[in-house]
Motif scaffolding. Structure first.
Motif, short mmCIF file in Angstrom:
data_model
loop_
_atom_site.label_atom_id
_atom_site.label_comp_id
_atom_site.label_asym_id
_atom_site.label_seq_id
_atom_site.Cartn_x
_atom_site.Cartn_y
_atom_site.Cartn_z
N TRP A 123 4.23 6.46 1.41
CA TRP A 123 4.46 5.85 2.46
C TRP A 123 3.44 4.76 2.51
N SER A 124 4.07 3.63 3.26
CA SER A 124 3.29 2.34 3.48
C SER A 124 3.29 2.39 4.93
N ASN A 125 2.06 2.37 5.56
CA ASN A 125 1.66 2.15 6.87
C ASN A 125 1.50 0.89 7.31
N GLU A 126 1.08 -0.22 6.52
CA GLU A 126 1.29 -1.41 6.64
C GLU A 126 2.00 -2.16 5.74
N VAL A 127 2.98 -2.82 6.37
CA VAL A 127 3.89 -3.70 5.20
C VAL A 127 3.65 -5.17 5.61
N GLU A 128 3.79 -5.84 4.65
CA GLU A 128 3.72 -7.48 4.89
C GLU A 128 5.10 -8.11 4.08
N LEU A 129 5.72 -8.91 4.94
CA LEU A 129 6.77 -9.66 4.33
C LEU A 129 6.70 -11.02 4.81
N GLU A 148 0.82 -1.33 -0.17
CA GLU A 148 0.03 0.02 -0.09
C GLU A 148 0.90 1.37 -0.07
N LEU A 149 0.46 2.30 -0.58
CA LEU A 149 1.25 3.43 -0.71
C LEU A 149 0.23 4.79 -0.73
N ARG A 150 0.58 5.68 0.09
CA ARG A 150 -0.34 7.00 0.26
C ARG A 150 0.68 8.03 0.74
N PRO A 151 0.37 9.21 0.45
CA PRO A 151 1.05 10.45 0.96
C PRO A 151 0.71 10.59 2.31
N PHE A 152 1.79 11.28 2.67
CA PHE A 152 1.57 11.63 4.37
C PHE A 152 0.11 12.47 4.76
N THR A 153 -0.23 13.13 3.57
CA THR A 153 -1.46 13.97 4.02
C THR A 153 -2.62 13.14 3.80
N LYS A 213 0.18 13.38 9.05
CA LYS A 213 0.05 14.67 8.60
C LYS A 213 1.13 15.98 8.96
N LYS A 214 1.74 15.56 10.30
CA LYS A 214 2.58 16.02 11.03
C LYS A 214 4.12 15.68 10.48
N GLY A 215 4.16 14.88 9.51
CA GLY A 215 5.34 14.53 8.92
C GLY A 215 6.18 13.37 9.45
N VAL A 216 5.35 12.62 10.31
CA VAL A 216 5.93 11.30 11.00
C VAL A 216 5.52 10.17 10.34
N HIS A 217 6.47 9.14 10.00
CA HIS A 217 5.93 8.06 9.30
C HIS A 217 5.81 6.90 10.29
#
Lengths: 243, 243, 243, 243
Positions: free
Chosen positions: D228-234, A233-238, D175-179
């Motif tokens: 960004w990926s907020n959830e990653v599977e491996l 999955e990919l998404r922008p930080f916003t 949204k505050k820039g932290v991944h």
């Protein structure tokens, strides 16, 4: 030994040209399949600029006529060795209508574009990967693959089908050494079409940059076989993230 | 006032006949659509036995020819009033093959059976429900709608598409008062086909009883509009549950 | 033979009293566990009204002190035979704060309320159900069990944990004949707290009616063992459905 | 300007030491938090070997005492500048027991290990990242975060909670820039514990290599903020993939 080849189906001026550039930067030959050479001009130029000695060619293929995808893929096989990557990056028009307004023709088209066309390419290109126990197939997809919609129903039907195809393939052929990955773009992309659509309301930081997305495809390519992602999955930080 | 009518598409000797009986027991007329009257004989007999004064009729319709579903649904509309329930209970053959062995014809057939046929019926029957702000559409589905397979890939492609269609419809038309529900059967059913398939290894308690499933469809029918389920899962107590 | 008994933990004036009434209408004894008899007064009265000869009692139990739930459940066992249903209907306050504002005390409380308290009840009451190969355990939950939140993070942590507990139990004890079900309420309920919260903006048709929800719990109770739902979703027809 | 710092909580001889090496190879200082310096010896040595001029230190912290994680994180803040990465890599014992055999102490421990300890670290280290609008928090997790288990229930309760925490944080602070990213390892890892457990049945190719996993964490670190990926599977290519 010949260079590695990356096949991109749906190599237009959006994500396609970024993918073309990214793989060319790594000295891949680019085999670009789309409905018109003109539509792939940006992708082709990016490839030539990034890898001058590469063999970068355009092949006609229209997912609405899946047999043309078959033929294009066959020509690619005759033209290139070391086909390591297939990226299926085709998408249908994003037509907003309520479900009852869908036509049978809409249903037929989206299925050809998202599922049958993808399978046509896979059917030609996957056996060689299995034989070499090596290869990567990446499907460009969207959150519409996981969630239906009352306003954009056609797209969801297509993407659900594409995700099914991707999972089927991953489950059957991972063990043969071929990595299949479904990339869910949970956002709008920063591409001309979207900029035009949003007009004044377009906000760059609310979209995914295509080169950033292409970089992620490159990392999927690099993933070692002990640690693969079959769904990304990919998404922008916003992005307001609801699924 | 005329009796309520339940339309079942795919009214064979498996779940279909149990659904036919269950709704007839509640004094519904049954409009049964299938490829042959012979195939729906059990369903028709159950209806007649359970609701003697009901108007129970068979209509020819073959999901492989979606236009025949359209025609059948139109005849149903001409024949019945108060069409309250549509159950789409068609399914393709459960053909085990690896993804690369799928044919284009397989892809076309499964899509017609699971998605286009379903939509054909919906397109004819849903508008009347919207007009009356009342109605129930239930799709018989399976865990294959949520998870691909390396050995039964065709089925997954069909069921993913059906689930997309179901979600699309629910999101568009719930607010209009029509309840759309996707029933995921996470198990084998106790039907002649499965008994034959498993042979000596068949164990009744490892399957869902079709009358128990039909009872659950009846409860979906009864769900009041403030508390609907748009996705329902059913499995026997013995099932190893992995999704 | 004695009447069947339904144990409700969290039997207040919201969903609790509707559940109490619904099971009493079916001639169940009601054993109501909550922090105060006053808080369960409506639930108790509904039970007495609906099943006059029933044995309806209140027991003190506060999920914030899970050992009090253990004690209450033990008293219930000493007081009743035929305990067929356990409904865990407790919930924490719906406190809006951003994740960094959560306190360690918040984390501890929500875990006790949603997970430890539920397990305390299960630990006492489930063994008897396993012995009789019969029984139903229903957990009242929410979409927060499937999706985190930037504004209501505490609730999500609790409900994720509750769903894990529910799945663990279902996977371990379904085969023993005990039906465990997690009911996801994907909506606001029409209860005094919500009416107060929304004030003028409250719209009845945008909430689930507690009696309609209770009816669905009753159907879960009725589900025959060949066709169980381990996870149930409920939402009003008006709900914008995003997960 | 000082080097960037990566904080790893749970820096043992499994994935921890590989993560330590990978980030040290990129000239990160490593702040390693674990229950004993001896347990983190391999991780510390890898860091020193890969980045000789780095400031690599061990801090005592035991997730079973979340306040010790708070203290360790505070010491890290006092010791380092440019804290860019927090990896929470703690996990409880993988104790097989059926749900009814869980103790209240089991429930308390797993919650501290997976959720409270993680939050303790986040509470200290995230505000600085928000201030700089930059930073990465990665949680090591497992498929147990998505699916309960009848035989390993404690682990699922912990990982569900960790995933809730991760989603809460991602939704509040992206949204505050932290991944914030939750890495689901859908497999066994090639670590001493697993080798010992499987004994003769251990097959390297059926596990994920920890250096391959660490490489994926590195890519998560590199992901640009538009994708960004907020959830990653491996999972390894050999894995039978059921969820």
């Amino acid at each position: 030994m010949s260079h590695k080849t990356c096949v991109i189906i749906g190599a237009g001026e959006g994500l396609g040209h970024a993918l073309s550039r990214r793989f060319a930067e790594e000295n891949f030959n680019l085999a670009l399949i789309s409905r018109s050479k003109e539509g792939s001009r940006a992708a082709l130029e990016e490839a030539q600029k990034s890898f001058k000695d590469g063999k970068h060619l355009h092949f006609f293929g229209d997912a609405l006529q899946p047999e043309s995808i078959t033929e294009a893929a066959q020509k690619v096989i005759e033209t290139y060795e070391n086909i390591e990557v297939l990226i299926y990056n085709v998408r249908g028009g994003y037509e907003l209508k309520e479900p009852l307004d869908m036509t049978f023709s809409d249903l037929e088209s989206i299925y050809k574009i998202e599922v049958v066309g993808a399978f046509a390419a896979v059917k030609v290109l996957l056996p060689g990967m299995i034989e070499k126990k090596q290869g990567k197939i990446i499907f460009s997809s969207a959150t519409a693959a996981l969630r239906g919609s009352g306003t954009n129903p056609i797209y969801a039907i297509g993407k659900f089908g594409l995700r099914a195809l991707s999972q089927n393939l991953a489950k059957a052929y991972s063990k043969k050494g071929v990595h299949i990955s479904h990339v869910r773009l949970d956002c709008a992309l920063d591409v001309p079409l979207i900029r035009e659509w949003y007009g004044k309301n377009f906000k760059e930081e609310e979209t995914a940059n295509v080169h950033d997305v292409a970089q992620n495809y490159w990392w999927i390519y690099l993933q070692p076989k002990s640690a693969w992602s079959n769904e990304v999955e990919l998404r922008p930080f916003t992005e307001d993230w609801t699924f």
